[in-house]
Design a protein around this motif. Structure first.
Motif, short mmCIF file in Angstrom:
data_model
loop_
_atom_site.label_atom_id
_atom_site.label_comp_id
_atom_site.label_asym_id
_atom_site.label_seq_id
_atom_site.Cartn_x
_atom_site.Cartn_y
_atom_site.Cartn_z
N LYS A 142 -10.77 -19.52 4.04
CA LYS A 142 -10.65 -20.99 4.15
C LYS A 142 -9.19 -21.40 4.09
N LYS A 143 -8.43 -20.80 3.19
CA LYS A 143 -6.99 -21.11 3.09
C LYS A 143 -6.28 -20.74 4.38
N GLN A 144 -6.62 -19.59 4.95
CA GLN A 144 -6.01 -19.16 6.20
C GLN A 144 -6.36 -20.15 7.33
N LEU A 145 -7.61 -20.59 7.36
CA LEU A 145 -8.03 -21.55 8.39
C LEU A 145 -7.27 -22.87 8.25
N ILE A 146 -7.09 -23.34 7.03
CA ILE A 146 -6.31 -24.56 6.79
C ILE A 146 -4.87 -24.38 7.25
N GLU A 147 -4.31 -23.22 7.01
CA GLU A 147 -2.94 -22.94 7.47
C GLU A 147 -2.86 -22.96 9.00
N GLU A 148 -3.87 -22.41 9.65
CA GLU A 148 -3.91 -22.42 11.12
C GLU A 148 -4.04 -23.85 11.63
N VAL A 149 -4.82 -24.68 10.94
CA VAL A 149 -4.96 -26.09 11.30
C VAL A 149 -3.60 -26.78 11.22
N LYS A 150 -2.88 -26.53 10.14
CA LYS A 150 -1.56 -27.16 9.99
C LYS A 150 -0.61 -26.68 11.09
N ASN A 151 -0.66 -25.40 11.43
CA ASN A 151 0.18 -24.89 12.51
C ASN A 151 -0.14 -25.58 13.83
N LEU A 152 -1.41 -25.83 14.09
CA LEU A 152 -1.81 -26.52 15.30
C LEU A 152 -1.29 -27.96 15.29
N LEU A 153 -1.44 -28.61 14.15
CA LEU A 153 -1.01 -30.01 14.06
C LEU A 153 0.49 -30.18 14.24
N THR A 154 1.26 -29.18 13.90
CA THR A 154 2.72 -29.29 14.02
C THR A 154 3.25 -28.57 15.26
N ALA A 155 2.37 -28.05 16.09
CA ALA A 155 2.79 -27.26 17.25
C ALA A 155 3.64 -28.04 18.23
N ASP A 156 3.41 -29.34 18.35
CA ASP A 156 4.18 -30.14 19.30
C ASP A 156 5.44 -30.74 18.68
N GLY A 157 5.76 -30.31 17.46
CA GLY A 157 6.96 -30.78 16.80
C GLY A 157 6.80 -32.12 16.09
N GLN A 158 5.59 -32.63 16.06
CA GLN A 158 5.31 -33.90 15.39
C GLN A 158 4.20 -33.70 14.37
N PHE A 159 4.19 -34.56 13.37
CA PHE A 159 3.13 -34.55 12.36
C PHE A 159 2.98 -36.00 11.91
N ASP A 160 2.32 -36.80 12.77
CA ASP A 160 2.24 -38.24 12.54
C ASP A 160 1.16 -38.59 11.52
N ALA A 161 1.02 -39.87 11.24
CA ALA A 161 0.09 -40.33 10.21
C ALA A 161 -1.35 -39.95 10.52
N ALA A 162 -1.77 -40.06 11.78
CA ALA A 162 -3.14 -39.70 12.16
C ALA A 162 -3.38 -38.22 11.92
N GLU A 163 -2.41 -37.40 12.28
CA GLU A 163 -2.54 -35.95 12.10
C GLU A 163 -2.55 -35.59 10.62
N LYS A 164 -1.73 -36.26 9.83
CA LYS A 164 -1.73 -36.03 8.39
C LYS A 164 -3.08 -36.41 7.78
N GLY A 165 -3.67 -37.49 8.26
CA GLY A 165 -4.98 -37.90 7.78
C GLY A 165 -6.07 -36.89 8.10
N ILE A 166 -6.06 -36.39 9.32
CA ILE A 166 -7.03 -35.36 9.73
C ILE A 166 -6.84 -34.10 8.91
N TYR A 167 -5.59 -33.72 8.70
CA TYR A 167 -5.29 -32.53 7.91
C TYR A 167 -5.84 -32.68 6.48
N ALA A 168 -5.58 -33.80 5.85
CA ALA A 168 -6.06 -34.03 4.49
C ALA A 168 -7.58 -34.02 4.43
N ALA A 169 -8.23 -34.65 5.40
CA ALA A 169 -9.70 -34.71 5.43
C ALA A 169 -10.28 -33.31 5.62
N LEU A 170 -9.73 -32.56 6.56
CA LEU A 170 -10.25 -31.21 6.82
C LEU A 170 -9.99 -30.28 5.64
N LYS A 171 -8.88 -30.47 5.00
CA LYS A 171 -8.58 -29.64 3.83
C LYS A 171 -9.65 -29.84 2.77
#
Length: 110
Positions: free
Chosen positions: A77-106
């Motif tokens: 699960k920790k590895q999956l969350i790390e992969e999610v974060k890597n995907l969210l930051t892949a385009d060089g941005q980590f905006d408020a919507a992406e941060k919200g999705i990350y927190a919810a999925l975590k």
């Protein structure tokens, strides 16, 4: 492919990645590349169609159910969350919507 009861880990992770990539309503080139490394083109097309039909609650429920059914360990699960974060930051941005999705999925995954 309309029920998470039939999903494999690969399919679940593909769906999660599609869900995450659409947090800001736009899949970037970098995000599509990462998704294509997870799942093949046919599975991706099916999951994109399914994702488009699902509302946010349905998506989260499917993810929760599949995570529980597939028996992920705490480390997986920790590895999956790390992969999610890597995907969210892949385009060089980590905006408020992406941060919200990350927190919810975590919370959902871990």
């Amino acid at each position: 492919m309309n029920t998470s009861n039939e999903w494999t880990r690969e399919v679940l992770e593909g769906y999660i990645f599609i869900y995450v990539a659409n947090a800001d309503f736009q899949e970037s080139y970098e995000e599509r590349e990462i998704i294509s490394e997870k799942i093949d083109a046919a599975t991706s097309a099916k999951l994109h169609r399914e994702f488009e039909k699902d509302n946010d609650n349905q998506s989260i429920t499917k993810i929760q159910d599949a995570i529980a059914r597939l028996g992920y360990t705490a480390d997986e699960k920790k590895q999956l969350i790390e992969e999610v974060k890597n995907l969210l930051t892949a385009d060089g941005q980590f905006d408020a919507a992406e941060k919200g999705i990350y927190a919810a999925l975590k919370r959902v995954i871990v």
